[in-house]
Design a protein around this motif. Sequence first.
Motif, PDB file in Angstrom:
ATOM      1  N   ALA A  30       9.201  37.436  86.096  1.00  0.00           N
ATOM      2  CA  ALA A  30       9.048  36.340  87.058  1.00  0.00           C
ATOM      3  C   ALA A  30       9.689  35.064  86.533  1.00  0.00           C
ATOM      4  CB  ALA A  30       7.568  36.106  87.352  1.00  0.00           C
ATOM      5  N   THR A  31       9.555  34.806  85.233  1.00  0.00           N
ATOM      6  CA  THR A  31      10.167  33.622  84.640  1.00  0.00           C
ATOM      7  C   THR A  31      11.686  33.708  84.695  1.00  0.00           C
ATOM      8  OG1 THR A  31       8.274  33.345  83.148  1.00  0.00           O
ATOM      9  CG2 THR A  31      10.309  32.218  82.554  1.00  0.00           C
ATOM     10  N   ALA A  32      12.222  34.882  84.358  1.00  0.00           N
ATOM     11  CA  ALA A  32      13.672  35.059  84.386  1.00  0.00           C
ATOM     12  C   ALA A  32      14.213  34.889  85.801  1.00  0.00           C
ATOM     13  CB  ALA A  32      14.044  36.437  83.827  1.00  0.00           C
ATOM     14  N   ASP A  33      13.519  35.476  86.760  1.00  0.00           N
ATOM     15  CA  ASP A  33      13.958  35.364  88.147  1.00  0.00           C
ATOM     16  C   ASP A  33      13.946  33.906  88.599  1.00  0.00           C
ATOM     17  OD1 ASP A  33      14.805  36.051  90.631  1.00  0.00           O
ATOM     18  OD2 ASP A  33      12.910  36.948  91.283  1.00  0.00           O
ATOM     19  N   ALA A  34      12.857  33.182  88.258  1.00  0.00           N
ATOM     20  CA  ALA A  34      12.769  31.769  88.644  1.00  0.00           C
ATOM     21  C   ALA A  34      13.856  30.944  87.966  1.00  0.00           C
ATOM     22  CB  ALA A  34      11.384  31.224  88.292  1.00  0.00           C
ATOM     23  N   LEU A  35      14.154  31.271  86.711  1.00  0.00           N
ATOM     24  CA  LEU A  35      15.181  30.523  86.000  1.00  0.00           C
ATOM     25  C   LEU A  35      16.553  30.741  86.633  1.00  0.00           C
ATOM     26  CD1 LEU A  35      15.670  28.711  83.510  1.00  0.00           C
ATOM     27  CD2 LEU A  35      16.166  30.781  82.211  1.00  0.00           C
ATOM     28  N   MET A  36      16.814  31.972  87.057  1.00  0.00           N
ATOM     29  CA  MET A  36      18.120  32.283  87.619  1.00  0.00           C
ATOM     30  C   MET A  36      18.323  31.683  89.007  1.00  0.00           C
ATOM     31  SD  MET A  36      19.976  33.726  85.445  1.00  0.00           S
ATOM     32  CE  MET A  36      21.299  34.147  86.557  1.00  0.00           C
ATOM     33  N   THR A  37      17.274  31.191  89.621  1.00  0.00           N
ATOM     34  CA  THR A  37      17.445  30.513  90.910  1.00  0.00           C
ATOM     35  C   THR A  37      18.076  29.137  90.736  1.00  0.00           C
ATOM     36  OG1 THR A  37      15.232  29.552  90.834  1.00  0.00           O
ATOM     37  CG2 THR A  37      15.468  31.718  91.878  1.00  0.00           C
ATOM     38  N   HIS A  38      18.098  28.637  89.511  1.00  0.00           N
ATOM     39  CA  HIS A  38      18.696  27.326  89.232  1.00  0.00           C
ATOM     40  C   HIS A  38      20.155  27.534  88.849  1.00  0.00           C
ATOM     41  CE1 HIS A  38      14.816  25.382  89.480  1.00  0.00           C
ATOM     42  NE2 HIS A  38      14.322  26.252  88.610  1.00  0.00           N
ATOM     43  N   ALA A  39      21.025  26.924  89.600  1.00  0.00           N
ATOM     44  CA  ALA A  39      22.462  27.131  89.367  1.00  0.00           C
ATOM     45  C   ALA A  39      22.896  26.656  87.995  1.00  0.00           C
ATOM     46  CB  ALA A  39      23.261  26.403  90.455  1.00  0.00           C
ATOM     47  N   ARG A  40      22.175  25.711  87.419  1.00  0.00           N
ATOM     48  CA  ARG A  40      22.596  25.156  86.137  1.00  0.00           C
ATOM     49  C   ARG A  40      22.031  25.923  84.944  1.00  0.00           C
ATOM     50  NH1 ARG A  40      20.313  20.696  85.030  1.00  0.00           N
ATOM     51  NH2 ARG A  40      21.913  19.909  83.610  1.00  0.00           N
ATOM     52  N   ALA A  41      21.239  26.955  85.189  1.00  0.00           N
ATOM     53  CA  ALA A  41      20.555  27.626  84.085  1.00  0.00           C
ATOM     54  C   ALA A  41      21.545  28.178  83.063  1.00  0.00           C
ATOM     55  CB  ALA A  41      19.671  28.733  84.627  1.00  0.00           C
ATOM     56  N   VAL A  42      22.464  29.014  83.512  1.00  0.00           N
ATOM     57  CA  VAL A  42      23.408  29.643  82.574  1.00  0.00           C
ATOM     58  C   VAL A  42      24.342  28.610  81.943  1.00  0.00           C
ATOM     59  CG1 VAL A  42      25.340  31.255  82.407  1.00  0.00           C
ATOM     60  CG2 VAL A  42      23.257  31.923  83.610  1.00  0.00           C
ATOM     61  N   PRO A  43      24.914  27.675  82.714  1.00  0.00           N
ATOM     62  CA  PRO A  43      25.758  26.652  82.061  1.00  0.00           C
ATOM     63  C   PRO A  43      25.029  25.857  80.987  1.00  0.00           C
ATOM     64  CG  PRO A  43      26.123  26.640  84.432  1.00  0.00           C
ATOM     65  CD  PRO A  43      24.977  27.577  84.193  1.00  0.00           C
ATOM     66  N   VAL A  44      23.758  25.523  81.235  1.00  0.00           N
ATOM     67  CA  VAL A  44      22.998  24.767  80.227  1.00  0.00           C
ATOM     68  C   VAL A  44      22.837  25.592  78.968  1.00  0.00           C
ATOM     69  CG1 VAL A  44      20.717  23.832  79.682  1.00  0.00           C
ATOM     70  CG2 VAL A  44      21.813  23.254  81.851  1.00  0.00           C
ATOM     71  N   LEU A  45      22.502  26.868  79.127  1.00  0.00           N
ATOM     72  CA  LEU A  45      22.292  27.718  77.956  1.00  0.00           C
ATOM     73  C   LEU A  45      23.598  27.924  77.194  1.00  0.00           C
ATOM     74  CD1 LEU A  45      19.862  30.369  79.498  1.00  0.00           C
ATOM     75  CD2 LEU A  45      19.292  28.509  77.932  1.00  0.00           C
ATOM     76  N   LEU A  46      24.689  28.015  77.898  1.00  0.00           N
ATOM     77  CA  LEU A  46      25.970  28.164  77.206  1.00  0.00           C
ATOM     78  C   LEU A  46      26.366  26.883  76.490  1.00  0.00           C
ATOM     79  CD1 LEU A  46      27.971  30.234  79.850  1.00  0.00           C
ATOM     80  CD2 LEU A  46      27.049  31.030  77.657  1.00  0.00           C
ATOM     81  N   ARG A  47      26.037  25.739  77.056  1.00  0.00           N
ATOM     82  CA  ARG A  47      26.334  24.477  76.359  1.00  0.00           C
ATOM     83  C   ARG A  47      25.529  24.375  75.065  1.00  0.00           C
ATOM     84  NH1 ARG A  47      27.167  22.182  81.480  1.00  0.00           N
ATOM     85  NH2 ARG A  47      24.972  21.630  81.772  1.00  0.00           N
ATOM     86  N   LEU A  48      24.314  24.925  75.084  1.00  0.00           N
ATOM     87  CA  LEU A  48      23.513  24.942  73.851  1.00  0.00           C
ATOM     88  C   LEU A  48      24.190  25.786  72.777  1.00  0.00           C
ATOM     89  CD1 LEU A  48      19.855  25.301  75.224  1.00  0.00           C
ATOM     90  CD2 LEU A  48      20.889  23.294  74.178  1.00  0.00           C
ATOM     91  N   CYS A  49      24.873  26.821  73.212  1.00  0.00           N
ATOM     92  CA  CYS A  49      25.575  27.657  72.232  1.00  0.00           C
ATOM     93  C   CYS A  49      26.724  26.902  71.576  1.00  0.00           C
ATOM     94  CB  CYS A  49      26.125  28.913  72.910  1.00  0.00           C
ATOM     95  SG  CYS A  49      24.862  30.055  73.512  1.00  0.00           S
TER      96      CYS A  49
END
Length: 921
Positions: free
Chosen positions: A791-810
């Motif tokens: 449920a947390t993963a699904d909710a996180l993926m509804t945010h368009a910025r989720a993956v870009p933010v995580l990649l910027r952290l990398c």
Amino acid sequence: MSPSKEEESRAAALADQAAQLLAKGQKEDAFRTLREAGSIAPDHPRIREVFLQLQADNFLHPFLKLCRQYASQPSDEHADDVCRYLEREHGQLPDDSADECVAVLLEACAPHGVGGDRIVSTLLKYSPQARQDLAAQLAKTTTDTLFNRLWDTGDGAIDGLAAVLVDPAAWSSETTRQRCEGDVLMLLIAKLMEAGQDAVERGLQGLGVLMLSDAERLYPLVDAEGLAVILSSLDPRTPAPVRSQATLITTKYLEASKEAGQDLLFAFIRTQIDQTTPDKLIVAFAVAAVVFPLVPASASVLFLAEGFVESVVGLLVRKGKSTKVRQAALEMFSAACLDQACRDRIRQSCAPWLEEQVKTAPEPIAGTAALVLAKVHGAGVPRSTMGSAGNESMDVQRLVDKFKGMMRDEGGGDGQQQQRSIEGLAYTSATPAVKEALAHDPAFLASLVRHLQQAGDQPAPIFGVLTILANLTQSPARRSEEQKQMAQLRAYANANAGREPPADDDPLEDATHVAARCQAVLDSGVVPALATIAKHVTARSMALLVQLLLSLSQTATHRGRLAQQGAIKLLLQLYESLKAPSSPTQDVALQRTAAHALARILISIDPALVFDSSGAPPMTSAVRPLALLLDEGELELSPELSPEPGTADRALTPTPHHDLLPTFEALMALTNLASTTDDAVAHAIRTHCWARTEDLLLSENILVRQAAAELVCNLVQSEACAADLFSDYDASETSNHGSSGSGSGSGSGSSSRRLHILLALADVDDPRTRRAASAALATLLGTGSPARVRATADALMTHARAVPVLLRLCRAEAEDDDADEALLLRAIICLACLVDLPSSGPAPALARRAARAIRDHGGVLVLREALVRSRNEQVRLLLPGLLEAVERADALPDADAGRAGAGAGVAAAVGTGAAAAGDGS
């Protein structure tokens, strides 16, 4: 055969003897004697009369028998029997003989000394019937007759009479009660006026009860002569109970009479001084000393009247050989120091005489004179101007040495000398140089602690010692630019008035010197001493106590020592006592101060070492005090709520009117508590602190926002807390996303909003906030029940910025390599969890969608670069599987989307990436 005259005479005598025995309560002896009389002359009328009395006695109530027994044979033993009965039965009198019992006792008690006084006092204390009967007698008889009888009975009888007069329930008419109350007040004053009257305390006790109850109505009955006799009882040569009662009456009289009473009082003082005899001067000075704290504004008018102080000093110089006169005058000067103008007048007119007394007079005169000089100096008067022009003034350090010598003289004086020394040091210890000297004198500090331990429940020495300790440990207040300008204006005004302006920045008041003084106070073992007096402090002393603990906790290196000495348990006890509805010291500001000191200590220690397995006190007891600090900061910056100079003081003070330091330190303390494995602590923080913590995640203040994020990071380490805060996503939305693979919907509910906030915090400029937010996300995605993780993963993926933010952290570059690796690890954990979810339910489609999103945002290149530069074993363990899943996102069938191999070691890595205790990131 009828008895002879001799036999009849003998039988009558025996009958009389039986009656006497019966009156004494010796019933068996009376019956035996009467039986002997009956054997001699059975028909004698006296024998029949006594027999009937003996028979009637069997039906008498036991208490009436005790009353008659005392009346016929007064003694302390019989008085004890009556009092014991009244106490045992709570004053309940027999219904059929209550009036007779009261009448017998009131009639019999007056001439019989201590026993009778005790009976009347107990009777009127316990029996409503007796109070009503006495009120009825006062209403229908001449008041002075009954009053004189009770006066002769003793102190307890007069106390009982006063209690009846102020008890409306005992009277049938309020008008009658007020008339009798006024009559008795006049009679009491008349008794006090009688020459040679020994029972002064008796009269003052009765007057005190009446004035305490109805001063507004009774004060007009006290004329100048009546007031004079009351004020004369303030003579320091009278016993302490007499002075105490006279002070109480004077206080109530002045409160009720206002200006009219003050005029009479000041006229009395002037008259006494004008007579210039030692006895009159002593009384005048003593009265002035008492009334100054009661009506300081009016008393200062008298003190500052043209020529008053000068005439007093002249009298002291000419006729001041009497030590009692000088001591009384010094007590008056000491009381007058409450007023600034009076202090100035004393400095101008009395300093040479005071200095002479310090140097040449015996104790207690020298000590009291030193105290007056200390009070004058405490008003900011420079040493060079303490005396009059051309005279050498007394150095403050000499005063301090004098007070320390008085403290060392344990056997000297009557206890007042010790108190004067403590009070004098309370004034002089506000000077930076004196602070340094006192703080670095271990023998003196040990003496202070000893006085605190021996104070018991005496408020004066406790307040004095706490004032000294607070002065030694307090940091100077931070001032805004506006406050500095106002201080400069005041300094100019002081200079024009002949007073030395205070130094702006005394080097002895910097952080290093303050910390050293706090260390010295801690080394003296002060915290256990504070614990011994905590239950006996007044409201004023409580404020000093919590302020002292706050000052001691300001330096981080002192906090472990404070915890070791029991400061945490003490602060929790103080907080609970301040919060109690019945507490006379209930004050939210003091509660916040106590909680602030608690927060500072809990920041720097391992909670598990303080809150041991015994559970006394439990760790959860610290949560409520800390929750109080999460509210808005207090208006107007104050020294006790200011951060250490050179730390984050500017960042924590966004406006001149709010101090966010307590909020920041409370969040840090809660973060440390949440680092433990006790789910009860996490639940308590969730219950009492979450609403405000969630608001503070969006604070404009960087440090507050950072601390709130670190607290959330540690809270979600508890699966129960994580489930409670991040489990109410919209189920239908989650299901639709998983089955269709569409990313168009959005999770709803408070959990989705919280997740969005964490994602936003993971993308801010502040590295510590990013680390805390990303660690919380990694924990939510990498640990816990499969259903909540999906449920947390699904909710996180509804945010368009989720993956870009995580990649910027990398790609983020931190201030050091370790921090860079920490951010990378957390980001990799989040990404790996998104593509390596459990295969049941809708997770495969979600994992494929996450892998595609990573690929579409250039994730392959970012992850390969991270694999090349990272030296972290866990990162290098997770990245190959993650890269494999991303690279073949399109080729993976739905059923195999979760089998990319990226999940190996995720749970272990999340544990490493979580916030450490006391660090939060």
